[in-house]
Design a protein around this motif. Structure first.
Motif, PDB file in Angstrom:
ATOM      1  N   PHE A  87       7.398   8.679  -6.474  1.00  0.00           N
ATOM      2  CA  PHE A  87       7.620   7.667  -5.453  1.00  0.00           C
ATOM      3  C   PHE A  87       8.576   6.631  -6.029  1.00  0.00           C
ATOM      4  CE2 PHE A  87       3.463   9.464  -4.600  1.00  0.00           C
ATOM      5  CZ  PHE A  87       3.490   9.673  -3.230  1.00  0.00           C
ATOM      6  N   SER A 127      -1.894   5.673  -9.530  1.00  0.00           N
ATOM      7  CA  SER A 127      -0.489   5.307  -9.585  1.00  0.00           C
ATOM      8  C   SER A 127      -0.154   4.794 -10.979  1.00  0.00           C
ATOM      9  CB  SER A 127      -0.208   4.209  -8.545  1.00  0.00           C
ATOM     10  OG  SER A 127       1.116   3.775  -8.641  1.00  0.00           O
ATOM     11  N   ARG A 151      -3.009  13.044  -8.645  1.00  0.00           N
ATOM     12  CA  ARG A 151      -4.263  13.261  -7.924  1.00  0.00           C
ATOM     13  C   ARG A 151      -4.899  14.591  -8.324  1.00  0.00           C
ATOM     14  NH1 ARG A 151      -2.191  14.586  -1.739  1.00  0.00           N
ATOM     15  NH2 ARG A 151      -1.436  16.685  -2.186  1.00  0.00           N
ATOM     16  N   GLY A 155      -7.797  10.265  -2.927  1.00  0.00           N
ATOM     17  CA  GLY A 155      -6.925   9.207  -3.412  1.00  0.00           C
ATOM     18  C   GLY A 155      -6.129   9.659  -4.616  1.00  0.00           C
ATOM     19  N   LYS A 173       0.845  -1.195   0.000  1.00  0.00           N
ATOM     20  CA  LYS A 173       0.000   0.000   0.000  1.00  0.00           C
ATOM     21  C   LYS A 173       0.879   1.243   0.000  1.00  0.00           C
ATOM     22  CE  LYS A 173      -3.615   2.434   2.285  1.00  0.00           C
ATOM     23  NZ  LYS A 173      -4.443   2.664   3.395  1.00  0.00           N
ATOM     24  N   VAL A 174       0.533   2.197  -0.835  1.00  0.00           N
ATOM     25  CA  VAL A 174       1.301   3.428  -0.961  1.00  0.00           C
ATOM     26  C   VAL A 174       0.727   4.465   0.001  1.00  0.00           C
ATOM     27  CG1 VAL A 174       1.953   5.290  -2.523  1.00  0.00           C
ATOM     28  CG2 VAL A 174       1.796   2.956  -3.378  1.00  0.00           C
ATOM     29  N   GLU A 175       1.589   5.115   0.732  1.00  0.00           N
ATOM     30  CA  GLU A 175       1.182   6.211   1.610  1.00  0.00           C
ATOM     31  C   GLU A 175       1.360   7.516   0.835  1.00  0.00           C
ATOM     32  OE1 GLU A 175      -0.322   6.130   4.483  1.00  0.00           O
ATOM     33  OE2 GLU A 175      -0.238   3.947   4.537  1.00  0.00           O
ATOM     34  N   TYR A 176       0.317   7.911   0.123  1.00  0.00           N
ATOM     35  CA  TYR A 176       0.407   9.108  -0.710  1.00  0.00           C
ATOM     36  C   TYR A 176       0.601  10.376   0.107  1.00  0.00           C
ATOM     37  CZ  TYR A 176      -0.882   6.315  -4.729  1.00  0.00           C
ATOM     38  OH  TYR A 176      -0.887   5.380  -5.730  1.00  0.00           O
ATOM     39  N   SER A 177       0.195  10.347   1.370  1.00  0.00           N
ATOM     40  CA  SER A 177       0.372  11.537   2.206  1.00  0.00           C
ATOM     41  C   SER A 177       1.845  11.824   2.452  1.00  0.00           C
ATOM     42  CB  SER A 177      -0.354  11.359   3.535  1.00  0.00           C
ATOM     43  OG  SER A 177       0.180  10.250   4.232  1.00  0.00           O
ATOM     44  N   GLU A 178       2.702  10.847   2.239  1.00  0.00           N
ATOM     45  CA  GLU A 178       4.133  11.032   2.456  1.00  0.00           C
ATOM     46  C   GLU A 178       4.849  11.610   1.246  1.00  0.00           C
ATOM     47  OE1 GLU A 178       5.674   7.306   3.813  1.00  0.00           O
ATOM     48  OE2 GLU A 178       4.337   7.265   5.526  1.00  0.00           O
ATOM     49  N   ASP A 217      -7.663  14.396  -0.870  1.00  0.00           N
ATOM     50  CA  ASP A 217      -7.932  13.287   0.056  1.00  0.00           C
ATOM     51  C   ASP A 217      -8.732  12.152  -0.586  1.00  0.00           C
ATOM     52  OD1 ASP A 217      -6.580  14.561   2.131  1.00  0.00           O
ATOM     53  OD2 ASP A 217      -8.372  15.679   2.709  1.00  0.00           O
TER      54      ASP A 217
END
Length: 63
Positions: free
Chosen positions: A29, A47, A36, A44, A3-8, A42
Motif C-alpha cells: 500500500f 500494517s 495477514r 484484519g 483507516k486502511v481499506e485492506y480489501s482494496e 477477514d
C-alpha cells in the motif's frame, strides 16, 4: 493516520507456502505493507512500514 481499506489491496502468498493456507499474505500500500493470515483474511491485517518490512525480510534471510 487514515483507516486502511485492506480489501482494496492485491494480496499475494509466498512462493514458499506450498499452495496451502498455512502462511501469511502480503500487500503493498502507499506508505506501508499489509500482512495477514491466509487462513483468516477477514480477521484484519498488520500494517508495517516499508523499512520495517525490509528489516523483517533481512532478519529471516529473505532479502
Amino acid at each position: 493516520m487514515a483507516k486502511v481499506e485492506y480489501s482494496e489491496g492485491t494480496w499475494r502468498k509466498s512462493s514458499y507456502s506450498g499452495g496451502g493456507n498455512d502462511c501469511v499474505e502480503v500487500a503493498l500500500f502507499t506508505g506501508h505493507v499489509g500482512v495477514r493470515d491466509s487462513k483468516n483474511p477477514d480477521a484484519g491485517a498488520l500494517s508495517v512500514s516499508p523499512s520495517g518490512w525490509r528489516g523483517l525480510l533481512h532478519a529471516v534471510g529473505r532479502n
